[in-house]
Design a protein around this motif. Structure first.
Motif, PDB file in Angstrom:
ATOM      1  N   ALA A 111       0.837  -1.204   0.000  1.00 10.90           N
ATOM      2  CA  ALA A 111       0.000   0.000   0.000  1.00 10.90           C
ATOM      3  C   ALA A 111       0.870   1.252   0.000  1.00 10.90           C
ATOM      4  CB  ALA A 111      -0.924  -0.010   1.223  1.00 10.90           C
ATOM      5  N   GLN A 112       1.986   1.196   0.726  1.00  7.87           N
ATOM      6  CA  GLN A 112       2.858   2.366   0.798  1.00  7.87           C
ATOM      7  C   GLN A 112       3.533   2.639  -0.534  1.00  7.87           C
ATOM      8  OE1 GLN A 112       5.234   2.630   4.501  1.00  7.87           O
ATOM      9  NE2 GLN A 112       4.030   0.899   5.215  1.00  7.87           N
ATOM     10  N   ILE A 113       3.883   1.574  -1.236  1.00  6.01           N
ATOM     11  CA  ILE A 113       4.548   1.770  -2.528  1.00  6.01           C
ATOM     12  C   ILE A 113       3.549   2.275  -3.574  1.00  6.01           C
ATOM     13  CG2 ILE A 113       5.767   0.589  -4.402  1.00  6.01           C
ATOM     14  CD1 ILE A 113       7.031  -1.197  -2.275  1.00  6.01           C
ATOM     15  N   THR A 114       2.349   1.668  -3.612  1.00  3.88           N
ATOM     16  CA  THR A 114       1.370   2.122  -4.614  1.00  3.88           C
ATOM     17  C   THR A 114       0.937   3.561  -4.319  1.00  3.88           C
ATOM     18  OG1 THR A 114      -0.305   0.974  -3.323  1.00  3.88           O
ATOM     19  CG2 THR A 114       0.418  -0.109  -5.320  1.00  3.88           C
ATOM     20  N   GLU A 115       0.850   3.911  -3.058  1.00  4.99           N
ATOM     21  CA  GLU A 115       0.479   5.285  -2.705  1.00  4.99           C
ATOM     22  C   GLU A 115       1.534   6.261  -3.243  1.00  4.99           C
ATOM     23  OE1 GLU A 115       0.659   6.253   1.417  1.00  4.99           O
ATOM     24  OE2 GLU A 115      -0.184   8.248   1.106  1.00  4.99           O
ATOM     25  N   ALA A 116       2.808   5.900  -3.060  1.00  4.44           N
ATOM     26  CA  ALA A 116       3.879   6.780  -3.528  1.00  4.44           C
ATOM     27  C   ALA A 116       3.835   6.925  -5.050  1.00  4.44           C
ATOM     28  CB  ALA A 116       5.237   6.218  -3.092  1.00  4.44           C
ATOM     29  N   ILE A 117       3.590   5.809  -5.750  1.00  5.69           N
ATOM     30  CA  ILE A 117       3.553   5.874  -7.217  1.00  5.69           C
ATOM     31  C   ILE A 117       2.394   6.758  -7.667  1.00  5.69           C
ATOM     32  CG2 ILE A 117       3.230   4.531  -9.334  1.00  5.69           C
ATOM     33  CD1 ILE A 117       4.543   2.152  -7.864  1.00  5.69           C
ATOM     34  N   ARG A 118       1.235   6.582  -7.012  1.00  2.00           N
ATOM     35  CA  ARG A 118       0.042   7.330  -7.456  1.00  2.00           C
ATOM     36  C   ARG A 118       0.111   8.793  -7.041  1.00  2.00           C
ATOM     37  NH1 ARG A 118      -5.405   4.451  -6.637  1.00  2.00           N
ATOM     38  NH2 ARG A 118      -5.928   5.683  -8.469  1.00  2.00           N
ATOM     39  N   ARG A 119       0.931   9.104  -6.052  1.00  2.89           N
ATOM     40  CA  ARG A 119       1.127  10.518  -5.709  1.00  2.89           C
ATOM     41  C   ARG A 119       1.871  11.241  -6.829  1.00  2.89           C
ATOM     42  NH1 ARG A 119       3.024  14.585  -5.969  1.00  2.89           N
ATOM     43  NH2 ARG A 119       3.663  16.169  -4.473  1.00  2.89           N
ATOM     44  N   HIS A 120       2.756  10.511  -7.496  1.00  2.00           N
ATOM     45  CA  HIS A 120       3.599  11.164  -8.499  1.00  2.00           C
ATOM     46  C   HIS A 120       3.089  11.004  -9.923  1.00  2.00           C
ATOM     47  CE1 HIS A 120       7.139  12.490  -6.142  1.00  2.00           C
ATOM     48  NE2 HIS A 120       6.709  11.566  -5.293  1.00  2.00           N
ATOM     49  N   GLU A 121       2.302   9.961 -10.184  1.00  2.00           N
ATOM     50  CA  GLU A 121       1.894   9.712 -11.564  1.00  2.00           C
ATOM     51  C   GLU A 121       0.408   9.424 -11.632  1.00  2.00           C
ATOM     52  OE1 GLU A 121       4.361   6.640 -13.369  1.00  2.00           O
ATOM     53  OE2 GLU A 121       6.010   7.295 -12.084  1.00  2.00           O
ATOM     54  N   LYS A 122      -0.205   9.765 -12.785  1.00  2.00           N
ATOM     55  CA  LYS A 122      -1.607   9.413 -12.999  1.00  2.00           C
ATOM     56  C   LYS A 122      -1.638   7.971 -13.484  1.00  2.00           C
ATOM     57  CE  LYS A 122      -4.523  13.411 -14.085  1.00  2.00           C
ATOM     58  NZ  LYS A 122      -4.421  13.826 -12.724  1.00  2.00           N
ATOM     59  N   ILE A 123      -2.047   7.082 -12.623  1.00  2.00           N
ATOM     60  CA  ILE A 123      -1.957   5.653 -12.946  1.00  2.00           C
ATOM     61  C   ILE A 123      -2.996   4.927 -12.107  1.00  2.00           C
ATOM     62  CG2 ILE A 123      -0.105   5.409 -11.237  1.00  2.00           C
ATOM     63  CD1 ILE A 123       1.147   3.245 -12.911  1.00  2.00           C
ATOM     64  N   SER A 124      -3.591   3.861 -12.663  1.00  3.59           N
ATOM     65  CA  SER A 124      -4.643   3.162 -11.912  1.00  3.59           C
ATOM     66  C   SER A 124      -4.026   2.370 -10.763  1.00  3.59           C
ATOM     67  CB  SER A 124      -5.391   2.217 -12.843  1.00  3.59           C
ATOM     68  OG  SER A 124      -4.590   1.091 -13.109  1.00  3.59           O
ATOM     69  N   ALA A 125      -4.873   2.043  -9.777  1.00  2.91           N
ATOM     70  CA  ALA A 125      -4.382   1.302  -8.610  1.00  2.91           C
ATOM     71  C   ALA A 125      -3.815  -0.048  -9.034  1.00  2.91           C
ATOM     72  CB  ALA A 125      -5.508   1.118  -7.593  1.00  2.91           C
ATOM     73  N   ALA A 126      -4.494  -0.686 -10.021  1.00  2.82           N
ATOM     74  CA  ALA A 126      -4.033  -2.011 -10.460  1.00  2.82           C
ATOM     75  C   ALA A 126      -2.663  -1.915 -11.121  1.00  2.82           C
ATOM     76  CB  ALA A 126      -5.046  -2.621 -11.415  1.00  2.82           C
ATOM     77  N   ASP A 127      -2.478  -0.878 -11.952  1.00  5.47           N
ATOM     78  CA  ASP A 127      -1.178  -0.718 -12.617  1.00  5.47           C
ATOM     79  C   ASP A 127      -0.091  -0.384 -11.603  1.00  5.47           C
ATOM     80  OD1 ASP A 127      -2.251  -1.293 -15.023  1.00  5.47           O
ATOM     81  OD2 ASP A 127      -2.441   0.795 -15.713  1.00  5.47           O
ATOM     82  N   ALA A 128      -0.455   0.430 -10.606  1.00  5.39           N
ATOM     83  CA  ALA A 128       0.520   0.783  -9.577  1.00  5.39           C
ATOM     84  C   ALA A 128       0.960  -0.466  -8.829  1.00  5.39           C
ATOM     85  CB  ALA A 128      -0.069   1.806  -8.615  1.00  5.39           C
ATOM     86  N   ARG A 129      -0.004  -1.359  -8.576  1.00  2.21           N
ATOM     87  CA  ARG A 129       0.354  -2.589  -7.868  1.00  2.21           C
ATOM     88  C   ARG A 129       1.279  -3.453  -8.722  1.00  2.21           C
ATOM     89  NH1 ARG A 129      -1.097  -5.996  -3.265  1.00  2.21           N
ATOM     90  NH2 ARG A 129      -0.472  -8.071  -3.902  1.00  2.21           N
ATOM     91  N   LYS A 130       1.018  -3.465 -10.047  1.00  2.00           N
ATOM     92  CA  LYS A 130       1.900  -4.218 -10.939  1.00  2.00           C
ATOM     93  C   LYS A 130       3.329  -3.670 -10.865  1.00  2.00           C
ATOM     94  CE  LYS A 130      -1.343  -5.655 -14.425  1.00  2.00           C
ATOM     95  NZ  LYS A 130      -1.979  -5.039 -15.603  1.00  2.00           N
ATOM     96  N   ARG A 131       3.406  -2.330 -10.844  1.00  2.00           N
ATOM     97  CA  ARG A 131       4.727  -1.707 -10.733  1.00  2.00           C
ATOM     98  C   ARG A 131       5.387  -2.103  -9.416  1.00  2.00           C
ATOM     99  NH1 ARG A 131       5.222   3.726 -12.894  1.00  2.00           N
ATOM    100  NH2 ARG A 131       6.575   4.349 -11.190  1.00  2.00           N
ATOM    101  N   ALA A 132       4.592  -2.109  -8.334  1.00  2.00           N
ATOM    102  CA  ALA A 132       5.138  -2.459  -7.026  1.00  2.00           C
ATOM    103  C   ALA A 132       5.649  -3.900  -7.027  1.00  2.00           C
ATOM    104  CB  ALA A 132       4.076  -2.272  -5.950  1.00  2.00           C
ATOM    105  N   LEU A 133       4.878  -4.769  -7.698  1.00  2.00           N
ATOM    106  CA  LEU A 133       5.275  -6.176  -7.771  1.00  2.00           C
ATOM    107  C   LEU A 133       6.597  -6.320  -8.530  1.00  2.00           C
ATOM    108  CD1 LEU A 133       4.428  -9.088  -7.151  1.00  2.00           C
ATOM    109  CD2 LEU A 133       3.272  -9.144  -9.355  1.00  2.00           C
ATOM    110  N   ALA A 134       6.694  -5.581  -9.641  1.00  2.00           N
ATOM    111  CA  ALA A 134       7.933  -5.631 -10.426  1.00  2.00           C
ATOM    112  C   ALA A 134       9.115  -5.128  -9.585  1.00  2.00           C
ATOM    113  CB  ALA A 134       7.779  -4.782 -11.683  1.00  2.00           C
TER     114      ALA A 134
END
Lengths: 323, 353
Positions: A111-134
């Motif tokens: 949750a902390q990683i996806t929150e950080a990604i979505r703070r900086h970029e316009k991106i869906s929660a699912a995509d942010a989670r994929k990024r976090a997984l990667a």
């Protein structure tokens, strides 16, 4: 080499206490693109304060910063609060010694990683989670999908440190600041994290400033070393030059007092005295009271950093005696 | 020995002669119960120290190394009787601790220095009061204890006139650790346990304190147990070294033997994990992966088999005993045990245990 970070004449004074403390005093440093610089020093040398200045983490009401810090062409000291928020994590991000304190204990690390990604970029929660997984795969966390849903306290020390590195890299910064990230770890885990940072640095082209008090760690991670003492840089150069041919008496003393060189039963060479009190620094060279080479002149003027070899500088007026 | 006698009377040290170990530890066990119904359910225990036996010889420095959770600090606290062992016994110079030798008399001869120099001093006592406190508890008069404190301050390199009246917060970390060492010596102990005593110090100060420890050892005829995670320091200061892993002894022996030719793969990995000091020979790969396993649920058989590159099926079944071998060292590894069933084990020559 293009410069990723250029610090010019940075001074940081903390004014919160009864006496102002000048923790950093006229530091100039540069970091090339894709370079790893180790800031080596003892407690109170100003290495962490210098590092934190790059993200302006000092309390504005209780500290004063002068000089300039340019990162990717922008002056960090001139950023507005909004710009600063984008800058932190987006351009420069930081990892700390104690991930348990740096991570929020009540949210899962995912949750902390996806929150950080979505703070900086316009991106869906699912995509942010994929990024976090990667990212988790990248920092070699076993069973990454399951670990994203773990809370910080459910992870071991080494795993938490990897999660914090993933969080720091979430928004693709170009500069990574590391404040003793391996000091609290066991040696067996420390070497894993150092190798991981080296690999990430190579593959992502990161520029890293790594603060440490451990010479061995600096040798393992860095291309260049800057040695700090009492808020000033006293020597700087490539790892080879500084380790094999140190020129400042403090660096020489530090290397000479290492137990690795000594045989059992030997007396260790030591630097007498203890690091100075920053509220009452002596005039002239701060190392002079502990220095065997100190001359009367050393107690009067602060020696500037001067060239002692190709890309190797030392701040000492007696360098002629230290060849 | 009766409380009330001056502690610094020569209380006939060296009862058993030089061959008698100063402290013999046999089958020491300490399990900590885990509170609540965690992942492992009720009744789970942390096997912090799980059957540890070793000798501390007179006049030596015994190093104890291992990762966090290996039980090295718990062992120190058990030696000091700060916590009570679940089972096992300790014999101090021929006398069983707690039976022949009561705890007051034992504690006078065994002292400890901790890592956190500030937390281990009472902030409301001056340096002099802190050092004189122990002897006074053991019946030395206030004036004598004070004189002794001043003497000890001078021995650890702090001028009594300048430092005796100061409080802990007025000193640097290195100075405070010198005070802790002086306090430990105030009762004239024979054994001093140094639990990460130099780990929190800056490198330039660490070297000073290591020199001081060597001097004091010679001067007072001390025996040290030196616990540290820094193998470079341990290598420099110890005579013998004990490597612990998850509450067990993995290897023990003479320093040069263990550091030069480790017989347990864990010792070898630990040594290879130390940062290299040569910029042209940096580490290329980590000797071990992952963190140390949880001591709540240690692996079966040899506890190291989950991280060992040389593990074979037999390792997860059979627990290796600490086996003596040539070269003055003992290792708990099936590869060192003749006829253990591991393919690298030496062939059983005779019916030697």
């Amino acid at each position: 080499m293009t410069e990723a970070v250029a610090i010019e004449n940075l001074s940081v004074t903390f004014t919160g206490g009864s006496k102002p403390v000048r923790a950093v005093d006229g530091v100039s440093l540069s970091l090339g693109q894709g370079e790893v610089l180790a800031l080596l020093g003892e407690s109170g040398s100003g290495k962490s304060v210098t590092l934190r200045s790059l993200l302006r983490l000092h309390p504005p009401k209780r500290s004063r910063m002068t000089g300039s810090i340019r990162v990717a062409g922008r002056d960090v000291l001139e950023l507005s609060p909004g710009e600063l928020a984008d800058f932190r994590g987006g351009v420069v991000s930081m990892i700390f010694q104690e991930p348990m304190l740096a991570l929020d204990p009540v949210y899962t690390v995912g949750a902390q990683i996806t929150e950080a990604i979505r703070r900086h970029e316009k991106i869906s929660a699912a995509d942010a989670r994929k990024r976090a997984l990667a990212l988790f795969e990248r920092v070699r966390i076993p069973s990454p999908d399951r670990r994203l849903d773990a809370y910080p306290h459910e992870m071991s020390g080494g795993m938490r440190q990897r999660a914090m590195i993933a969080l720091a890299l979430a928004c693709r910064p170009s500069v990574l600041l590391a404040d003793e990230p391996t000091t609290a770890l066991d040696a067996t885990v420390q070497i894993q994290i150092l190798l991981l940072l080296r690999e990430l640095q190579r593959e992502l082209g990161l520029s890293i400033i790594f603060v440490t008090h451990d010479i061995g760690v600096a040798v393992e991670i860095a291309d260049r070393i800057a040695v700090m003492y009492a808020g000033r840089v006293v020597e700087s150069g490539s790892v080879r030059d500084v380790i094999r041919g140190p020129r400042h008496p403090y660096t020489r003393g530090l290397l000479a007092s290492r137990v690795e060189r000594a045989q059992k039963g030997d007396r260790l060479e030591t630097i007498p005295g203890s690091p100075p009190d920053l509220t009452a620094l002596p005039p002239g060279c701060a190392f002079a009271p502990r220095c065997s080479l100190a001359a009367p002149q050393c107690r009067e003027i602060v020696p500037p950093l001067a060239e002692v070899g190709p890309a190797h500088t030392a701040a000492c007026i007696r360098v002629a005696e230290t060849v | 020995m009766i409380i009330g006698e001056p502690a610094h009377l020569p209380d006939g040290p060296d009862r058993g002669g030089p061959a008698q170990p100063l402290l013999s530890v046999r089958d020491l066990v300490k399990h900590f119960p885990v509170k609540g119904k965690g992942l492992f359910g009720k009744g789970a225990v942390v096997r912090a120290v799980d059957g540890v036996s070793f000798d501390i010889r007179k006049g030596e420095t015994l190093g104890v190394v291992g990762e966090s959770g290996c039980g090295k600090s718990t062992t120190a606290r058990l030696l000091m009787h700060l916590i009570k062992a679940d089972s096992g016994e300790m014999v101090f110079d021929g006398e069983k601790v707690g039976a022949d030798l009561d705890l007051t008399a034992y504690r006078r001869q065994v002292q400890m220095v901790f890592q956190d120099s500030y937390a281990s001093l009472n902030p409301r006592l001056t340096i002099e009061e802190s050092i004189a406190y122990g002897p006074q508890v053991h019946g030395v008069s206030a004036a004598k204890a004070r004189a002794k404190a001043h003497d000890l301050l001078a021995r650890v390199g702090l001028e009594p006139g300048r430092f005796a009246g100061r409080y802990p917060h007025e000193l640097s970390g290195g100075q405070r650790q010198r005070i802790n060492i002086a306090r430990a010596l105030a009762l004239e102990p024979r054994l001093v346990i140094l639990d990460e005593a130099v780990s929190a110090l800056d490198k330039s100060v660490e070297a000073q304190v290591l020199n001081l420890l060597q001097d004091l050892k010679d001067e007072f005829g001390l025996t040290y147990v030196f616990i540290s995670h820094d193998l470079n320091v341990v290598k420099f200061i110890v005579d013998r070294v004990m490597v612990m892993y998850l509450g067990k002894v993995a290897e023990i022996g003479e320093g040069p033997a263990v550091f030069g030719a480790p017989r347990h793969p864990y010792t070898a990995a630990l040594l290879a994990s130390m940062p290299k000091m040569d910029p042209d020979a940096r580490s290329a790969e980590a000797p071990l992966t992952g963190d140390p396993p949880n001591p709540i649920n240690p692996p079966s058989g040899c506890r190291f088999h989950t991280r060992c590159a040389l593990a074979e099926p037999v390792c997860s079944v059979q627990e290796p005993p600490l086996a003596a071998m040539e070269g003055l060292q003992e290792a708990a590894c099936l590869m060192a045990l003749p006829g253990s069933g591991h393919s690298r084990a030496p062939a059983p020559v005779e019916a030697a245990a």
